[in-house]
Design an enzyme around this catalytic site. Structure first.
Site, PDB file in Angstrom:
ATOM      1  N   TYR A 125       5.490  18.747  38.488  1.00  0.00           N
ATOM      2  CA  TYR A 125       5.521  19.981  37.694  1.00  0.00           C
ATOM      3  C   TYR A 125       5.693  19.698  36.209  1.00  0.00           C
ATOM      4  CZ  TYR A 125       5.926  23.025  41.770  1.00  0.00           C
ATOM      5  OH  TYR A 125       5.684  23.716  42.922  1.00  0.00           O
ATOM      6  N   SER A 156      -2.599  18.848  42.786  1.00  0.00           N
ATOM      7  CA  SER A 156      -1.461  19.359  42.029  1.00  0.00           C
ATOM      8  C   SER A 156      -0.339  19.743  42.973  1.00  0.00           C
ATOM      9  CB  SER A 156      -1.865  20.593  41.225  1.00  0.00           C
ATOM     10  OG  SER A 156      -2.050  21.706  42.085  1.00  0.00           O
ATOM     11  N   ASP A 157       0.887  19.757  42.455  1.00  0.00           N
ATOM     12  CA  ASP A 157       1.958  20.414  43.189  1.00  0.00           C
ATOM     13  C   ASP A 157       1.687  21.910  43.133  1.00  0.00           C
ATOM     14  OD1 ASP A 157       4.284  20.874  44.604  1.00  0.00           O
ATOM     15  OD2 ASP A 157       5.476  19.480  43.402  1.00  0.00           O
ATOM     16  N   TRP A 158       2.374  22.645  43.946  1.00  0.00           N
ATOM     17  CA  TRP A 158       2.072  24.075  44.115  1.00  0.00           C
ATOM     18  C   TRP A 158       2.308  24.847  42.806  1.00  0.00           C
ATOM     19  CZ3 TRP A 158       0.716  21.355  47.754  1.00  0.00           C
ATOM     20  CH2 TRP A 158       0.310  21.821  49.005  1.00  0.00           C
ATOM     21  N   SER A 160       1.380  24.182  39.812  1.00  0.00           N
ATOM     22  CA  SER A 160       1.750  23.365  38.645  1.00  0.00           C
ATOM     23  C   SER A 160       0.543  23.100  37.753  1.00  0.00           C
ATOM     24  CB  SER A 160       2.364  22.039  39.084  1.00  0.00           C
ATOM     25  OG  SER A 160       1.400  21.212  39.713  1.00  0.00           O
TER      26      SER A 160
END
Length: 252
Positions: A125, A156-158, A160
């Protein structure tokens, strides 16, 4: 506790067990292991990480990845990079000089790519030196892909991600959990204006599809019906691992 065992065979058994459970439950990509360095005692994800030592963390992570991927399940190392806290994680800038990155934060990720052949990488993030990780071309393209030779999926992270152009140009392949920025309308507009090029889309598709092919995910059912949902062997290994890690941590 797993890292405290200092046992390189233990994470391989854990990974193999998790890979079997994934195949039994229709899971093709596991979002782990988390391999950031423990740099702050206040980090909310420390329980997932393998300690402060990049050499130990690399040994544990590589065994875990190799065991899991033997089953045709893609492991995803995360969170790349310098993810030190959860509080205000979208905005907290990790200011880290390059030597520190390369000596402390990067080695475990590099080994996971070059030694264990991990299939996927998830960005973090936080901004790294002022640029969000999912949109950081130096991090994803220059270091991960060109220097280390990674050719798998970068996701990607959720939530982010923050701009379409940043995601297109950084080398990110997959926005999770859905296309807030990497969607047809926004990408089409950039294509029509000549700001991005079709080859950038092609590269993302190649990374995703070639990884699925590498793990056989286009050639067989995701579920292995021969594996039971309630797996006695997996349960036995889990119990044995808990007992063993507590014993070794106490001895250490």
């Amino acid at each position: 506790a797993t890292a405290c065992s200092f046992d390189e065979e233990l994470p391989e058994r854990l990974g193999r067990t998790l890979g079997q459970e994934c195949r039994a439950e229709n899971v093709s990509v596991l979002l782990g292991p988390a391999i950031n360095m423990k740099r702050s005692p206040l980090c909310g994800r420390n329980f997932e990480y393998y300690g402060e030592d990049p050499v130990l963390a690399s040994a544990i992570a590589c065994g875990y990845i190799e065991g899991m991927q033997q089953n045709g399940v893609i492991a995803t190392i995360k969170h790349f990079a310098a993810n030190n806290q959860e509080y205000r994680r979208h905005a907290t800038n990790s200011v880290v000089d390059e030597r520190t990155l390369r000596e402390l934060y990067f080695p475990v990720f590099k080994d996971a790519v070059q030694k264990a052949g991990v299939g996927a990488v998830m960005t973090s993030y936080n901004p790294l030196n002022g640029i969000h990780s999912a949109e950081n071309r130096w991090l994803i393209t220059d270091v991960l892909r060109k220097e280390w030779g990674f050719d798998g999926i970068v996701m990607s992270d959720w939530t982010s991600t923050y701009t379409t152009l940043g995601c297109m140009e950084s080398g990110l392949d997959l926005e999770m959990p859905k296309g807030y920025w990497l969607n047809y309308k926004m990408i089409r507009e950039l294509l029509d204006r000549g700001i991005v090029h079709e080859r950038q889309l092609d590269e993302k598709c190649v990374h995703i599809l070639s990884t699925l092919i590498r793990f056989g995910l286009l050639d067989r059912p995701a579920v292995d019906s021969a594996l039971p949902l309630d797996n006695e062997e997996c349960r036995r290994i889990a119990y044995a691992t808990v007992s063993y890690t507590h014993l070794r941590a106490h001895e250490t």
